[in-house]
Design a protein around this motif. Structure first.
Motif, mmCIF file in Angstrom:
data_model
loop_
_atom_site.group_PDB
_atom_site.id
_atom_site.type_symbol
_atom_site.label_atom_id
_atom_site.label_comp_id
_atom_site.label_asym_id
_atom_site.label_seq_id
_atom_site.Cartn_x
_atom_site.Cartn_y
_atom_site.Cartn_z
ATOM 1 N N CYS A 194 -35.886 5.987 38.448
ATOM 2 C CA CYS A 194 -36.924 5.027 39.041
ATOM 3 C C CYS A 194 -36.286 4.041 40.141
ATOM 4 O O CYS A 194 -34.981 3.532 39.693
ATOM 5 C CB CYS A 194 -37.288 4.060 37.686
ATOM 6 S SG CYS A 194 -38.350 2.563 38.051
ATOM 7 N N CYS A 197 -35.920 0.053 38.572
ATOM 8 C CA CYS A 197 -35.008 -0.612 37.457
ATOM 9 C C CYS A 197 -33.811 0.511 37.469
ATOM 10 O O CYS A 197 -32.971 0.144 36.713
ATOM 11 C CB CYS A 197 -35.556 -0.617 36.395
ATOM 12 S SG CYS A 197 -36.113 1.040 35.425
ATOM 13 N N SER A 199 -33.733 3.411 36.332
ATOM 14 C CA SER A 199 -33.572 4.282 35.079
ATOM 15 C C SER A 199 -33.574 5.779 35.187
ATOM 16 O O SER A 199 -34.375 6.132 36.063
ATOM 17 C CB SER A 199 -34.675 3.862 34.085
ATOM 18 O OG SER A 199 -34.618 4.537 32.989
ATOM 19 N N CYS A 207 -42.805 2.377 35.682
ATOM 20 C CA CYS A 207 -41.955 1.319 35.024
ATOM 21 C C CYS A 207 -42.504 0.517 34.715
ATOM 22 O O CYS A 207 -43.334 -0.201 35.465
ATOM 23 C CB CYS A 207 -40.815 1.269 36.270
ATOM 24 S SG CYS A 207 -39.609 -0.054 35.885
#
Length: 273
Positions: A194, A197, A199, A207
């Motif tokens: 992502c 963030c 991730s 997200c």
């Protein structure tokens, strides 16, 4: 049945003690894996494709365990060691965790991913193993240090956000008095994360920070936006999709095409037409 608060009570089952030592020994040559973004990854084809990439089709048996998890049973210990040295792994352009099976595990097991991380910005007067070891220890568990290429091999928790920029404080040494040096981290063979963030577990469009915030997403660095085909060449073997790289998600309507079918090319080899 319900408790005094009106909530339904969960059934708890107790298993009596039995000797499971032989069962545990039977998993001594087993690797357990997890798709970090199972919504975008097809486990059924993953367990068929990875042994082909490893050139171990007749020596490895893969099993879909459900919930994005899978396992591979090996015949030989040396094959396991060879596979683990090829880390990290990805499938469908998202990362996977692949580790040795162990009887006692954490809630999120498996989630470990081992990356080689290139560190940019280290002052030359501190270009030594302790510097890279400290950086690796801050990111996860340091496995190795490569001073020739300025990188560190680290096992990170795939459920934690990636760190791309940080500062290093050099407290000792000559010509340096506790000043901070900004460093940039580049993860080799990194696929899918992502951009908001950082991730490994979802797309930017899904997200919560992207959905809830009206602010612009975090700045995306040029090195992270390289074309997937270019990044794939850093992977030991690249599967050239028979459908031209297009991923058709409507698997219920037609036979899955191309995933894992095609030729593998070692790094630096010229692709055949």
């Amino acid at each position: 049945m319900k408790n005094d608060d009106g909530a339904r009570k969960r059934l708890k089952i107790s298993v009596p003690h039995f000797n499971n030592s032989d069962l545990i020994k039977g998993y001594s040559k087993t690797l357990i894996g997890r798709c970090m973004n199972p919504e975008e990854q097809n486990v059924k084809f993953l367990v068929v494709t990875l042994p082909k990439i490893w050139n171990l089709e007749d020596k490895v048996v893969g099993t879909d365990l459900g919930l994005g998890r899978f396992q591979f049973d090996f015949d030989a210990e040396e094959d396991i060691e060879t596979v683990l040295k090829m880390q990290p792994f990805h499938f469908d352009y998202w990362m996977i965790s692949l580790v040795r099976w162990q009887p006692r595990k954490t809630k999120n097991y498996p989630s470990e991913i081992t990356f080689w991380i290139k560190v940019l910005g280290v002052p030359l007067e501190f270009w030594e193993a302790p510097t890279f070891q400290s950086i690796g220890d801050a990111l996860g568990v340091t496995k190795d240090v490569d001073l020739d290429y300025g990188r560190v091999q680290v096992t990170v928790d795939g459920y934690k956000e990636l760190i791309f920029e940080t500062t290093v404080d050099f407290k000792g040494g000559e010509y340096y008095e506790e000043e901070e040096a900004p460093v940039t981290l580049r993860y080799e063979k990194l696929f899918g994360y992502c951009k908001t963030c950082f991730s490994l577990c979802h797309k930017m469009e899904k997200c919560l920070q992207t959905i809830q915030s009206t602010d612009k997403p975090k700045e995306i660095r040029d090195e992270d936006e390289s074309h997937y085909d270019d990044k794939a060449r850093s992977y030991k073997g690249v599967v050239i999709n028979g459908n031209g790289g297009q991923q058709d998600r409507v698997r219920e309507k037609r036979e899955y095409q191309g995933k894992g079918k095609g030729k593998m090319f070692e790094e630096g080899e010229k692709k055949l037409g």
